[in-house]
Design a protein around this motif. Sequence first.
Motif, PDB file in Angstrom:
ATOM      1  N   ARG A 160      94.076  65.548 -52.873  1.00  0.00           N
ATOM      2  CA  ARG A 160      95.137  65.725 -54.395  1.00  0.00           C
ATOM      3  C   ARG A 160      94.331  64.298 -55.852  1.00  0.00           C
ATOM      4  O   ARG A 160      94.340  64.353 -56.648  1.00  0.00           O
ATOM      5  CB  ARG A 160      96.329  64.847 -54.153  1.00  0.00           C
ATOM      6  N   ALA A 161      93.823  63.275 -55.149  1.00  0.00           N
ATOM      7  CA  ALA A 161      92.800  62.226 -55.771  1.00  0.00           C
ATOM      8  C   ALA A 161      92.397  62.566 -57.031  1.00  0.00           C
ATOM      9  O   ALA A 161      91.806  62.292 -58.066  1.00  0.00           O
ATOM     10  CB  ALA A 161      92.485  60.809 -55.298  1.00  0.00           C
ATOM     11  N   ALA A 162      90.966  62.834 -56.020  1.00  0.00           N
ATOM     12  CA  ALA A 162      90.231  64.051 -56.704  1.00  0.00           C
ATOM     13  C   ALA A 162      90.190  64.977 -57.671  1.00  0.00           C
ATOM     14  O   ALA A 162      89.397  65.279 -58.658  1.00  0.00           O
ATOM     15  CB  ALA A 162      89.528  64.286 -55.164  1.00  0.00           C
ATOM     16  N   LEU A 163      91.266  65.679 -57.418  1.00  0.00           N
ATOM     17  CA  LEU A 163      91.896  67.028 -58.057  1.00  0.00           C
ATOM     18  C   LEU A 163      93.001  66.511 -59.320  1.00  0.00           C
ATOM     19  O   LEU A 163      92.627  67.531 -59.967  1.00  0.00           O
ATOM     20  CB  LEU A 163      92.547  68.185 -57.419  1.00  0.00           C
ATOM     21  N   GLY A 164      93.343  65.122 -59.425  1.00  0.00           N
ATOM     22  CA  GLY A 164      93.839  64.559 -60.551  1.00  0.00           C
ATOM     23  C   GLY A 164      95.257  65.655 -60.483  1.00  0.00           C
ATOM     24  O   GLY A 164      96.220  65.861 -61.503  1.00  0.00           O
ATOM     25  N   LEU A 165      95.563  65.648 -59.514  1.00  0.00           N
ATOM     26  CA  LEU A 165      97.394  66.099 -59.173  1.00  0.00           C
ATOM     27  C   LEU A 165      98.139  65.059 -58.931  1.00  0.00           C
ATOM     28  O   LEU A 165      99.059  65.039 -57.930  1.00  0.00           O
ATOM     29  CB  LEU A 165      97.085  67.532 -58.275  1.00  0.00           C
ATOM     30  N   GLY A 166      98.601  64.530 -60.021  1.00  0.00           N
ATOM     31  CA  GLY A 166     100.258  63.747 -59.969  1.00  0.00           C
ATOM     32  C   GLY A 166     100.244  62.564 -59.476  1.00  0.00           C
ATOM     33  O   GLY A 166      98.818  61.473 -58.963  1.00  0.00           O
ATOM     34  N   LYS A 167     101.276  62.220 -58.722  1.00  0.00           N
ATOM     35  CA  LYS A 167     101.599  61.175 -57.991  1.00  0.00           C
ATOM     36  C   LYS A 167     100.160  60.880 -56.571  1.00  0.00           C
ATOM     37  O   LYS A 167     100.522  62.225 -56.131  1.00  0.00           O
ATOM     38  CB  LYS A 167     102.665  61.125 -57.737  1.00  0.00           C
ATOM     39  N   LEU A 168     100.060  59.734 -56.709  1.00  0.00           N
ATOM     40  CA  LEU A 168      99.123  59.159 -55.340  1.00  0.00           C
ATOM     41  C   LEU A 168     100.177  58.670 -54.080  1.00  0.00           C
ATOM     42  O   LEU A 168      99.493  58.221 -53.812  1.00  0.00           O
ATOM     43  CB  LEU A 168      97.434  58.754 -55.862  1.00  0.00           C
ATOM     44  N   MET A 169     101.323  58.940 -53.626  1.00  0.00           N
ATOM     45  CA  MET A 169     102.600  59.245 -53.373  1.00  0.00           C
ATOM     46  C   MET A 169     102.140  59.825 -51.852  1.00  0.00           C
ATOM     47  O   MET A 169     103.063  61.026 -52.263  1.00  0.00           O
ATOM     48  CB  MET A 169     103.455  58.759 -54.038  1.00  0.00           C
ATOM     49  N   SER A 170     102.553  59.532 -50.637  1.00  0.00           N
ATOM     50  CA  SER A 170     102.914  60.693 -49.957  1.00  0.00           C
ATOM     51  C   SER A 170     104.172  61.227 -50.177  1.00  0.00           C
ATOM     52  O   SER A 170     104.488  62.451 -49.856  1.00  0.00           O
ATOM     53  CB  SER A 170     103.356  60.327 -48.340  1.00  0.00           C
ATOM     54  N   PHE A 171     105.718  60.617 -50.411  1.00  0.00           N
ATOM     55  CA  PHE A 171     106.226  60.965 -50.569  1.00  0.00           C
ATOM     56  C   PHE A 171     106.635  61.882 -51.028  1.00  0.00           C
ATOM     57  O   PHE A 171     107.672  63.378 -51.167  1.00  0.00           O
ATOM     58  CB  PHE A 171     107.192  60.201 -51.022  1.00  0.00           C
ATOM     59  N   VAL A 172     105.408  62.845 -52.457  1.00  0.00           N
ATOM     60  CA  VAL A 172     105.575  63.641 -53.100  1.00  0.00           C
ATOM     61  C   VAL A 172     105.364  65.198 -52.060  1.00  0.00           C
ATOM     62  O   VAL A 172     105.912  66.171 -52.448  1.00  0.00           O
ATOM     63  CB  VAL A 172     104.596  64.214 -53.881  1.00  0.00           C
ATOM     64  N   PHE A 173     105.071  64.943 -50.520  1.00  0.00           N
ATOM     65  CA  PHE A 173     105.079  66.350 -49.592  1.00  0.00           C
ATOM     66  C   PHE A 173     106.189  66.678 -49.397  1.00  0.00           C
ATOM     67  O   PHE A 173     106.401  66.885 -48.524  1.00  0.00           O
ATOM     68  CB  PHE A 173     103.488  65.622 -49.194  1.00  0.00           C
ATOM     69  N   ASN A 174     107.521  65.379 -49.290  1.00  0.00           N
ATOM     70  CA  ASN A 174     108.650  66.008 -48.626  1.00  0.00           C
ATOM     71  C   ASN A 174     109.122  67.422 -49.272  1.00  0.00           C
ATOM     72  O   ASN A 174     109.882  68.492 -48.531  1.00  0.00           O
ATOM     73  CB  ASN A 174     109.967  64.498 -49.081  1.00  0.00           C
ATOM     74  N   ARG A 175     109.267  67.874 -50.634  1.00  0.00           N
ATOM     75  CA  ARG A 175     109.547  69.136 -50.792  1.00  0.00           C
ATOM     76  C   ARG A 175     108.766  69.921 -50.496  1.00  0.00           C
ATOM     77  O   ARG A 175     110.031  71.083 -49.665  1.00  0.00           O
ATOM     78  CB  ARG A 175     109.872  69.169 -52.817  1.00  0.00           C
ATOM     79  N   PRO A 176     107.469  69.854 -49.669  1.00  0.00           N
ATOM     80  CA  PRO A 176     107.045  71.350 -49.773  1.00  0.00           C
ATOM     81  C   PRO A 176     107.528  71.738 -48.493  1.00  0.00           C
ATOM     82  O   PRO A 176     106.888  72.108 -48.008  1.00  0.00           O
ATOM     83  CB  PRO A 176     105.508  70.896 -49.807  1.00  0.00           C
ATOM     84  N   ALA A 177     107.331  70.470 -47.935  1.00  0.00           N
ATOM     85  CA  ALA A 177     107.977  70.653 -46.324  1.00  0.00           C
ATOM     86  C   ALA A 177     109.117  70.646 -46.147  1.00  0.00           C
ATOM     87  O   ALA A 177     109.138  71.998 -45.551  1.00  0.00           O
ATOM     88  CB  ALA A 177     107.766  69.159 -45.313  1.00  0.00           C
ATOM     89  N   ILE A 178     109.905  70.755 -47.297  1.00  0.00           N
ATOM     90  CA  ILE A 178     112.158  71.303 -46.721  1.00  0.00           C
ATOM     91  C   ILE A 178     110.985  72.624 -47.176  1.00  0.00           C
ATOM     92  O   ILE A 178     112.023  73.570 -46.396  1.00  0.00           O
ATOM     93  CB  ILE A 178     112.467  70.698 -47.415  1.00  0.00           C
ATOM     94  N   THR A 179     110.121  72.518 -48.101  1.00  0.00           N
ATOM     95  CA  THR A 179     110.130  74.619 -48.713  1.00  0.00           C
ATOM     96  C   THR A 179     110.063  75.171 -47.772  1.00  0.00           C
ATOM     97  O   THR A 179     110.558  76.976 -47.379  1.00  0.00           O
ATOM     98  CB  THR A 179     109.285  74.314 -50.216  1.00  0.00           C
ATOM     99  N   ALA A 180     108.762  74.716 -46.948  1.00  0.00           N
ATOM    100  CA  ALA A 180     108.249  75.695 -45.946  1.00  0.00           C
ATOM    101  C   ALA A 180     109.250  75.794 -44.610  1.00  0.00           C
ATOM    102  O   ALA A 180     109.411  77.208 -43.843  1.00  0.00           O
ATOM    103  CB  ALA A 180     106.476  74.419 -45.325  1.00  0.00           C
ATOM    104  N   LEU A 181     109.783  75.108 -44.068  1.00  0.00           N
ATOM    105  CA  LEU A 181     111.653  75.474 -43.293  1.00  0.00           C
ATOM    106  C   LEU A 181     112.227  76.338 -43.581  1.00  0.00           C
ATOM    107  O   LEU A 181     112.675  77.559 -42.961  1.00  0.00           O
ATOM    108  CB  LEU A 181     112.174  73.842 -43.489  1.00  0.00           C
TER     109      LEU A 181
END
Length: 423
Positions: A160-181
């Motif tokens: 994510r840092a290499a691609l410059g994709l927004g916030k570099l905080m691990s909590f940004v993946f909370n929503r994708p995890a819920i979406t997957a469920l």
Amino acid sequence: MSQTRSADRNETGPDRGVLPQRLAGLGAALMVLMPLAMWLANRSAPLTLGLAAALLLAAAAAAGSSREVAARLRRLLATPPGLALAAFLGWALLSILWSHDKAASLRAWGELALPIVFALALAASGRFRPRPTWLRALAFAILLACLLVMVELASGLSQRAALGLGKLMSFVFNRPAITALVLAAPTIHGLWSLPEGRRFDRILAIALALAVAACALRSESASARLGVAVCALCWGLAALWPRLTLTAAGCAFVVAMAMAPVLGIAARDGLPSLILNRFAVMTGQARIDIWLSFGEVARARPLAGAGFGTSATMHRNPVVAEVAPEHRLLLGAGHPHDMPLQAWAETGAVGAGLLVLAGLLLLARLRRLPAREMAPRLALFAAAFAISVVGHGAWQGWWIAVLGAGILWFGPGAARPQGEDHG
């Protein structure tokens, strides 16, 4: 086989050339890409759902099915759950009249209403059918999204840092995890139920279930982990004892909604420190303190609430004067971290009662489905409600859009009892 293909063509309305098929295919592709879009940008679900709805409506119009679309929309809105949900949206809009920040409240209402409109439009189009090919594609999209999340978390977000994709905080993946469920529940059910290619599809369904569970466990989202546990438990119980599980889920839903104004008091007095100390800061004592603060708001405005969308700036609402001084600070937390409590605090007993009515009417319709069809839908209902009880803002557009997409992936008869029109 030819009869099945003919029936499939008839389901999608009159064929007026390749344009409707291409538009519908693009719309379905967007629905498939939603989990990956949420990995890339974790608030993108409403945009994805809206674009899919626009394409599928265009496909229906190109096929000359505009009248059928209007008829389907009327039928959807005339269902008892549809009427109850519309009543809640109407009451929420009315409650903005006594909000202290009407512009912000109106924006919050739009964030809730738009994904609902998109989902209704997509369902009314009649062009979206979760066919085997699309179900398999969605399964692979969810698998890839889970893999990307876990790889990024393991590498310290270096990609994510290499691609410059927004916030570099691990909590940004909370929503994708819920979406997957949420999207995995109808996908696993659909794959497991396919009559052709059963071995491959069932292996894919098992792999998907394991990947979603692993993603939830690896993420920082306690809500996702709770959702996975509740979904698996409820699905298994509903498969064995469908009526008993449905009744238990309905009772738990009503109790959770009814006790929301005193949730903080119940948690403070009922949970021992040994349990609280096992949670992170924001899922332990701090969250109970937030529930105590917003519970006082709900009890201060028991009938009509403080106005829809006011939780974000509740610390500036005049109701603060009626809250104990020691509980005023956390009214600035942004939301109560509990959907039932947020409904009570913002829309009062009227709004909370309408949501209870909508939920019970939906459960009543599920009761009339065969057990094998009811179990996964009840599991998703229970998991989504469990997430909302401990999750963040109740009306966030990404959450409503993901729930709408999850319902749509169950297919045209998702909540219809046997014998009703499936158009």
